[in-house]
Design an enzyme around this catalytic site. Structure first.
Site, PDB file in Angstrom:
ATOM      1  N   MET A   1     -20.953  -6.354 -87.570  1.00  0.00           N
ATOM      2  CA  MET A   1     -19.705  -6.498 -86.837  1.00  0.00           C
ATOM      3  C   MET A   1     -18.650  -7.095 -87.752  1.00  0.00           C
ATOM      4  SD  MET A   1     -18.938  -8.449 -83.233  1.00  0.00           S
ATOM      5  CE  MET A   1     -19.064 -10.122 -83.856  1.00  0.00           C
ATOM      6  N   CYS A   2     -17.485  -6.490 -87.796  1.00  0.00           N
ATOM      7  CA  CYS A   2     -16.367  -6.972 -88.604  1.00  0.00           C
ATOM      8  C   CYS A   2     -15.087  -6.854 -87.799  1.00  0.00           C
ATOM      9  CB  CYS A   2     -16.239  -6.158 -89.892  1.00  0.00           C
ATOM     10  SG  CYS A   2     -17.659  -6.285 -90.985  1.00  0.00           S
ATOM     11  N   GLY A   3     -14.029  -7.451 -88.282  1.00  0.00           N
ATOM     12  CA  GLY A   3     -12.715  -7.315 -87.667  1.00  0.00           C
ATOM     13  C   GLY A   3     -11.741  -6.738 -88.665  1.00  0.00           C
ATOM     14  N   ARG A  32     -15.283 -12.166 -85.150  1.00  0.00           N
ATOM     15  CA  ARG A  32     -15.909 -10.917 -85.584  1.00  0.00           C
ATOM     16  C   ARG A  32     -16.314 -10.953 -87.046  1.00  0.00           C
ATOM     17  NH1 ARG A  32     -15.627  -6.790 -82.046  1.00  0.00           N
ATOM     18  NH2 ARG A  32     -16.196  -5.375 -83.743  1.00  0.00           N
TER      19      ARG A  32
END
Length: 293
Positions: A1-3, A32
């Protein structure tokens, strides 16, 4: 999960505020991606000059000595463990040779407009370290990383830049990046990491080096990149967004007469000026979106 985040200014009266808005957006993506963060900012070109963002992996970077080795016609400005070097185009190859001979130095980005910074740590700390809030420009992109598949390192942080004034941030995972990396190496592309996002960045750079327009490069990516992904891509002329055919990763776009913005979540956009009047939508799967000057 990343932003991931992006901001493209249509109204250049907002240029002095670009870094401040981008920092606010980036920090809102902390949940995130608390492991590392990075961003790229595009400014106005300086006639005859190339921007090089140079990173030092030394425990105690000696940028004063580097400045002397690069020569008096190169201007450098320190930002934490990075420097921005303004290099006369006529001296570029000489400067690259000096940097290549230094094992602790890495050219993170190059171009007439882009400067790019990334590091491990919380997004707020990374943004402060490099003075993001004070930066001006026409557009920028950013990334916060939760390292679920590899170690927390600077090399694993985003953005990835593999061409002049080109960079990419990615939320997702590619399934065919190893095969594509081998193919791109045969085409002359170089890689520093095993990160799948670097492959995506290199693929788009290679496409545009072959003469594809920005839009065509994004369209071809739908045929050649397998996996699930949302990309935000920066070029010297603008920025673009692309989601895979399934589009399981969250994404929101908003547009007004003054700007276009992207965020992994709507909360990223809420402090932008005029958001209450913006058109807000979820980008469609397999549909390139791009804005250019």
């Amino acid at each position: 999960m990343c932003g991931i985040v992006g901001l493209y200014l249509k109204d250049q009266r907002l240029a002095p505020e670009l870094g401040a808005h981008l920092e606010t957006m980036l920090v809102k993506m902390t949940d995130r991606g608390p492991d590392s963060a990075g961003f790229a900012v595009y400014g106005e070109p300086i006639d005859g000059m190339v921007r090089l963002t140079i990173r030092s992996d030394a425990a105690e970077p000696d940028f004063e000595s580097l400045s002397a080795r690069l020569g008096s016609d190169v201007r450098i400005t320190g930002h934490g463990n990075h420097v921005l070097a303004l290099v006369p185009a006529s001296s570029l190859e000489q400067v690259k040779t000096v940097i290549a001979a230094e094992p602790d130095l890495v050219i993170s980005s190059r171009g007439e407009r882009v400067e790019m910074y990334r590091d491990v740590g919380l997004p707020a700390n990374v943004a402060k370290r490099f003075g993001l809030s004070r930066m001006q420009g026409t557009h920028g992109i950013g990334h916060t990383r939760m390292a679920t598949e590899s170690a927390v390192t600077v090399d694993g942080a985003h953005p990835f830049s593999t061409g002049n004034d080109q960079c990419l941030v990615h939320n997702g995972s590619l399934s065919n990046h190893n095969d594509l990396r081998r193919r791109l190496r045969r085409e002359g592309m170089e890689f520093r990491t095993e990160n799948d996002s670097e492959v995506a960045a290199a693929y788009l750079s290679w496409r545009m080096n072959q003469g594809d327009s920005f839009g065509d490069a994004l369209t071809h990516a739908l045929d050649d990149l397998d996996g699930f992904y949302t990309f935000v891509v920066g070029t010297g002329r603008g920025f673009g967004v692309l989601r895979d055919p399934i589009s399981c990763k969250p994404a929101v776009l908003a547009e007004t007469d003054a700007w276009v913005a992207f965020g992994s979540e709507y909360q990223v956009l809420t402090d932008l000026p005029g958001i209450d009047k913006a058109r807000v939508w979820e980008p469609k799967p397999s549909t390139p979106y791009f804005w250019e000057r």
